[in-house]
Design a protein around this motif. Sequence first.
Motif, PDB file in Angstrom:
ATOM      1  N   GLU A  53     -57.429 -49.597  10.463  1.00 50.54           N
ATOM      2  CA  GLU A  53     -57.792 -50.656   8.875  1.00 50.54           C
ATOM      3  C   GLU A  53     -57.351 -51.683   8.782  1.00 50.54           C
ATOM      4  O   GLU A  53     -57.578 -52.635   8.029  1.00 50.54           O
ATOM      5  N   ALA A  54     -56.205 -52.347  10.060  1.00 47.01           N
ATOM      6  CA  ALA A  54     -55.832 -53.723   9.663  1.00 47.01           C
ATOM      7  C   ALA A  54     -57.082 -54.176   9.437  1.00 47.01           C
ATOM      8  O   ALA A  54     -58.083 -54.699  10.532  1.00 47.01           O
ATOM      9  N   GLU A  55     -57.004 -56.030   9.667  1.00 49.42           N
ATOM     10  CA  GLU A  55     -58.073 -56.910   9.026  1.00 49.42           C
ATOM     11  C   GLU A  55     -57.759 -58.026  10.052  1.00 49.42           C
ATOM     12  O   GLU A  55     -56.472 -58.653   9.559  1.00 49.42           O
ATOM     13  N   ILE A  56     -59.267 -58.836  10.980  1.00 53.02           N
ATOM     14  CA  ILE A  56     -57.870 -59.416  12.062  1.00 53.02           C
ATOM     15  C   ILE A  56     -59.554 -60.754  11.914  1.00 53.02           C
ATOM     16  O   ILE A  56     -60.084 -60.455  12.126  1.00 53.02           O
ATOM     17  N   PHE A  57     -58.649 -62.179  11.569  1.00 54.83           N
ATOM     18  CA  PHE A  57     -58.882 -63.202  11.591  1.00 54.83           C
ATOM     19  C   PHE A  57     -58.859 -63.717  12.395  1.00 54.83           C
ATOM     20  O   PHE A  57     -57.644 -64.191  13.169  1.00 54.83           O
ATOM     21  N   LEU A  58     -59.898 -64.352  13.445  1.00 58.35           N
ATOM     22  CA  LEU A  58     -59.807 -65.372  14.602  1.00 58.35           C
ATOM     23  C   LEU A  58     -60.114 -66.698  14.503  1.00 58.35           C
ATOM     24  O   LEU A  58     -60.505 -67.535  13.565  1.00 58.35           O
ATOM     25  N   ALA A  59     -58.809 -67.928  14.272  1.00 60.73           N
ATOM     26  CA  ALA A  59     -59.072 -69.615  14.354  1.00 60.73           C
ATOM     27  C   ALA A  59     -58.572 -70.137  15.285  1.00 60.73           C
ATOM     28  O   ALA A  59     -57.874 -69.292  16.199  1.00 60.73           O
TER      29      ALA A  59
END
Length: 390
Positions: A366-372
């Motif tokens: 359920e966690a959100e992961i964004f890549l940058a």
Amino acid sequence: MQFFSRSLAQAASLTEVVPGQKINLKVDLILGHDGTWSKLLTAWKNSKFKRAPGNKVLLTIDHAYPAPTIQERVLQQELFQISKDKDLRLYNHGEGVLHQVVAEEESLWPGMIIVGADGHVATSGAFGALAFSLSPEKLVNPLETGFYKFTVPEIITISLENQLQSNVLARDIALYIIGSLGQNIKGKAVALTGSYLEQASIASKMTLCNLLPEAGVSTAFVLLSREEAEGEVYCIDVSIIEPMIAVPPAPTNVQPVKDLAGKKITVAIIGGCSAGRIEDMIECASVLKDRKIDPEVTLIVTPASSKIANEMDEMGLTSILRKSGAVVMPPGCGPCPGKHFGLLSPQDVALTTTIRNSPGRIGSEEAEIFLASPLTVVSSALNGVITKPE
């Protein structure tokens, strides 16, 4: 024949090769780590661990070190014993993540054939090596024979021209490529060239080759000369690229950072195989010096290798990071595989330099992961929200 086709032909002892042709490549180096070799050992037992004479094999314990579970510790001991019995080169004292250790410890050359049970062995393409990812089960055959049965892929060339804006890093280029050309490069070998690469650091080249497999490329590598360009050529003016971010659930779901500016984050992760090199650490420390991260953010920093960690200490970077509120991890993969330190809860929103943002990658589904990029991540950690770097 140009570089890619010529290198494959030489490795297969053929006069020429064409896309779609099935060939048998002589392998120069085989790679593995504790994240995949439990499956490989199970399959390899069928031949009583037969190994081709002269095979060069390098293993790292980097996904879960020190062992967070009894099962992981048992695997580490198994890898130590098989490495001792079969004369495999094992790095099991926290030397770092596989792809950085290979770059530091091995002699890599243009056209070298590498296979490994990991999705990002193409990182070695920064040196011109041709590195291919295999499943653990399929890596058994190269171990036993010294050869890789391979179907020649189509090849395209991406020419990266001009220079980056000051708030943009190589990681942003990689995200831009997989976001804009994902369908065009899937299943193909990608050659990289252009004026940007003529002055780019080896760390930046490794970052590019490391992330492109997330778009499903067969391999990615840097050409020594643009005259060696092969197949269809895509030209990208890197000066127009701005800070980019990959939105869940896939690394190819890319958009400008400014579109998500202001979104609250709770975890920031920098390091590992994609962005844990010394230039990344210098960038982060320069932003964090004499400043504190947001009190509601956990910032986790993982050097890619012990050599980089030592260099960080010598330059005073580790102290700067810790004083800012960051947690500096032992060298290795860090939270990326979701095996130990840094797991996410269902309520977490993570901004990270890791390589995958699928649900459950670093803990809760359920966690959100964004890549940058490291610069975007560290800037956001200061503010507690996704922030376009200055």
